[in-house]
Design an enzyme around this catalytic site. Structure first.
Site, short mmCIF file in Angstrom:
data_model
loop_
_atom_site.label_atom_id
_atom_site.label_comp_id
_atom_site.label_asym_id
_atom_site.label_seq_id
_atom_site.Cartn_x
_atom_site.Cartn_y
_atom_site.Cartn_z
N SER A 82 0.87 -1.26 0.09
CA SER A 82 -0.07 0.03 0.00
C SER A 82 0.87 0.98 0.03
CB SER A 82 -1.00 -0.03 1.24
OG SER A 82 0.03 0.35 2.34
N ASP A 119 -1.29 -1.95 -3.99
CA ASP A 119 -2.82 -1.65 -3.39
C ASP A 119 -3.28 -0.46 -3.17
OD1 ASP A 119 -5.00 -3.32 -2.20
OD2 ASP A 119 -3.85 -3.17 -0.25
N ASP A 177 -7.22 2.87 -7.82
CA ASP A 177 -8.45 2.85 -6.95
C ASP A 177 -9.21 4.21 -7.17
OD1 ASP A 177 -10.49 2.93 -5.31
OD2 ASP A 177 -9.50 2.30 -3.46
N HIS A 185 -12.80 -2.62 4.98
CA HIS A 185 -11.24 -2.83 5.36
C HIS A 185 -11.40 -2.73 6.90
CE1 HIS A 185 -10.57 -1.43 1.30
NE2 HIS A 185 -9.71 -2.49 1.21
N HIS A 216 -11.74 -7.17 -1.73
CA HIS A 216 -11.24 -6.28 -0.78
C HIS A 216 -11.60 -6.74 0.60
CE1 HIS A 216 -8.28 -3.77 -2.78
NE2 HIS A 216 -8.77 -4.31 -3.90
N GLY A 217 -11.18 -6.18 1.47
CA GLY A 217 -11.57 -6.25 2.88
C GLY A 217 -12.06 -7.67 3.49
N ALA A 218 -11.27 -8.76 3.22
CA ALA A 218 -11.68 -9.99 3.27
C ALA A 218 -11.26 -10.78 4.49
CB ALA A 218 -11.49 -10.89 1.99
N ASN A 275 -8.20 -10.32 -0.80
CA ASN A 275 -7.11 -9.43 0.17
C ASN A 275 -7.20 -9.77 1.36
OD1 ASN A 275 -6.70 -8.29 -2.67
ND2 ASN A 275 -7.02 -6.24 -1.93
N SER A 304 -5.64 -7.47 7.77
CA SER A 304 -6.03 -7.46 8.88
C SER A 304 -5.76 -8.65 9.77
CB SER A 304 -7.21 -7.02 9.19
OG SER A 304 -7.86 -5.67 8.71
O1 G3H Z 1 -6.74 -1.81 2.24
C1 G3H Z 1 -5.75 -1.37 3.14
C2 G3H Z 1 -4.90 -2.34 3.39
O2 G3H Z 1 -5.10 -3.03 4.66
C3 G3H Z 1 -3.48 -1.53 3.72
O3 G3H Z 1 -3.55 -1.01 5.05
O4 G3H Z 1 -2.67 1.69 4.31
O5 G3H Z 1 -2.63 0.56 6.57
O6 G3H Z 1 -0.99 -0.17 4.72
P1 G3H Z 1 -2.55 0.44 5.20
P1 13P Z 2 -8.62 -6.42 5.25
O1 13P Z 2 -8.71 -5.28 6.03
O2 13P Z 2 -10.26 -7.11 5.58
O3 13P Z 2 -7.64 -7.40 5.79
O4 13P Z 2 -8.46 -6.20 3.74
C1 13P Z 2 -7.33 -5.88 3.29
C2 13P Z 2 -7.61 -5.24 1.85
O5 13P Z 2 -8.50 -5.29 1.33
C3 13P Z 2 -6.15 -4.70 1.43
O6 13P Z 2 -6.55 -3.85 0.07
ZN ZN Z 3 -8.59 -3.01 -0.10
#
Ligand code: G3H
Ligand code: 13P
Ligand code: ZN
Length: 312
Positions: free
Chosen positions: A50, A83, A105, A181, A214-216, A257, A260
Site C-alpha cells: 500500500s 494496493d 482505486d 477494510h 477487498h476487505g476479506a 485481499n 488485517s
Molecule cells: O486496504 C488497506 C490495506 O489494509 C492497507 O492498509 O494503508 O494501513 O497499509 P495500510
Molecule cells: P482486510 O482489512 O479485511 O484485511 O482487507 C485488506 C485489503 O483489502 C487490502 O487491500
Molecule cells: Zn483493499
C-alpha cells in the site's frame, strides 16, 4: 522464477474454482511468513504494497525483500502488486519501480473520472507489461487513512461493470458486495452478509473475468481473545465468515485481499510472547513467533479458505 503478472494465476484460478491470496507486506517478517507458507504448500501468491507500506518501509526495501523471497522460494509464482493506488502518478512510480501489477482505486471518483484515470493507467501499464486492477463501488472502512463511512459505502452496480471494463481495458475488477477494510466489519449482533447475488450477476455479465474481493479478513476470534487477554483492546472486532470467502472463491472471485488477519496474528503472538517473557528485549525473540504466526495464518488461508494449495 522471476516475478510474474497475475494473468496466468487468474486464468487458472477462474477455471479451477479457487482464489489466489493477496497479502499486504510491510516488513521482512511478513514477506518471509507469507512466502514460506506459499512455498511449502506450492501455492501462487500475490504480495501487495500500500501507499502506507511504501511510506513506512520505502519502496526500494520492499522490492528488495520481495526479490529475496523469489530467490528463497524459486518454485512458486509470486506477483508484486500496488494496493489502492490513488492516482496515475503512484501507479507509474510502481510500474517503473518493478511491480508486475497495480491497482488504480478510482472508486471514490465519479464514474466517468474513474474510467478516465483507470484508462490512463491501463495504457501505461500494458505498454510496460504490467496488469491493472480497478475498483467500482465503495467499500466501508479505512483505506490509507481515507475513512469511508457506512453511509457512503455503495454496492457495485452490475449494470455498470461491462461498460467500465470495456472502456478501460482493465485486467481485473474489485467490487463492493458487503466486505469492508479493517477489523470491525460488522456490529455485535449484526448478521454478516455478502451480496452473492451481485457477484453472480457480475460473473454472468463478464464471463471468465477475474473479480477481486477487498476487505476479506475473517478476524479469528481465538486470536482476538489472545490479544485482549494479554492487554490489548480490540472489543467487538468481527470479520467475514470464512465459509463465505470459500463460496466467493468458487465463483468469479480470483483474488482475495487479506491484511488485517496477518496483523491480528502478529499482534497476538507478540503480546503473548511479551507477557510471558517480560525479560526479553532482543527483537528476534518476539519477531520469531510473530513470523511463525504470519506463516500459520497464511497457510490456513491457502488450505482452508482460498483453495489454492498445490496450484503453483
Ligand atoms: O486496504 C488497506 C490495506 O489494509 C492497507 O492498509 O494503508 O494501513 O497499509 P495500510
Ligand atoms: P482486510 O482489512 O479485511 O484485511 O482487507 C485488506 C485489503 O483489502 C487490502 O487491500
Ligand atoms: Zn483493499
Amino acid at each position: 522464477m522471476p516475478l510474474v503478472t497475475t494473468t496466468e494465476m487468474f486464468k487458472k484460478a477462474y477455471e479451477g474454482g479457487y482464489a489466489v491470496g493477496a497479502f499486504n507486506v510491510n516488513n521482512m517478517e511478513i514477506v518471509q511468513g507469507i512466502t514460506e507458507a506459499a512455498s511449502e504448500l506450492n501455492a501462487p501468491v500475490i504480495l501487495q504494497v500500500s501507499a502506507g507500506a511504501r511510506k513506512y518501509a520505502k519502496h526500494v526495501y520492499l522490492v528488495k525483500l520481495v526479490e529475496a523471497a523469489i530467490a528463497d522460494c524459486p518454485d512458486i509464482p509470486i506477483a508484486l502488486h500496488l494496493d489502492h493506488g490513488a492516482d496515475f502518478e503512484i501507479c507509474k512510480s510502481c510500474i517503473d519501480g518493478g511491480f508486475t501489477s497495480v491497482m488504480i482505486d478510482g472508486s471514490s471518483r465519479p464514474f466517468e473520472e474513474n474510467i478516465a484515470e483507470t484508462r490512463k493507467v491501463v495504457e501505461y501499464a500494458h505498454d510496460h507489461g504490467v496488469v491493472v486492477e480497478a475498483e467500482l463501488g465503495k467499500l466501508a472502512g479505512i483505506e490509507d487513512a481515507v475513512n469511508v463511512s457506512e453511509a457512503d459505502a455503495q454496492f457495485t452496480n452490475p449494470a455498470e461493470v461491462e461498460e467500465f471494463v470495456t472502456r478501460t481495458g482493465v485486467d481485473s475488477l474489485a467490487i463492493a458486495i458487503g466486505t469492508s477494510h479493517g477489523a470491525y466489519k460488522f456490529k455485535p449482533g449484526q448478521k454478516p452478509q455478502l451480496r452473492f447475488d451481485i457477484l453472480e450477476e457480475v460473473g454472468r455479465r463478464l464471463p471468465q473475468f477475474p473479480i477481486v474481493l477487498h476487505g476479506a479478513s475473517s478476524v479469528p476470534q481465538d486470536l482476538v481473545k489472545v490479544i485482549n487477554h494479554f492487554g490489548g483492546q480490540m472489543p467487538d472486532a468481527i470479520g467475514i465468515p470464512e465459509e463465505m470467502l470459500r463460496k466467493a472463491s468458487t465463483m468469479a472471485v480470483c483474488k482475495i485481499n487479506i491484511d488485517s488477519d496477518v496483523r491480528v496474528a502478529m499482534t497476538a503472538a507478540i503480546r503473548k510472547h511479551m507477557a510471558e517473557n517480560p525479560s526479553h528485549f532482543d527483537p528476534r525473540q518476539y519477531l520469531t513467533p510473530a513470523r511463525t504466526a504470519v506463516k500459520e495464518m497464511v497457510a490456513h488461508k491457502i488450505k482452508d479458505v482460498l483453495g489454492c494449495a498445490g496450484k503453483a
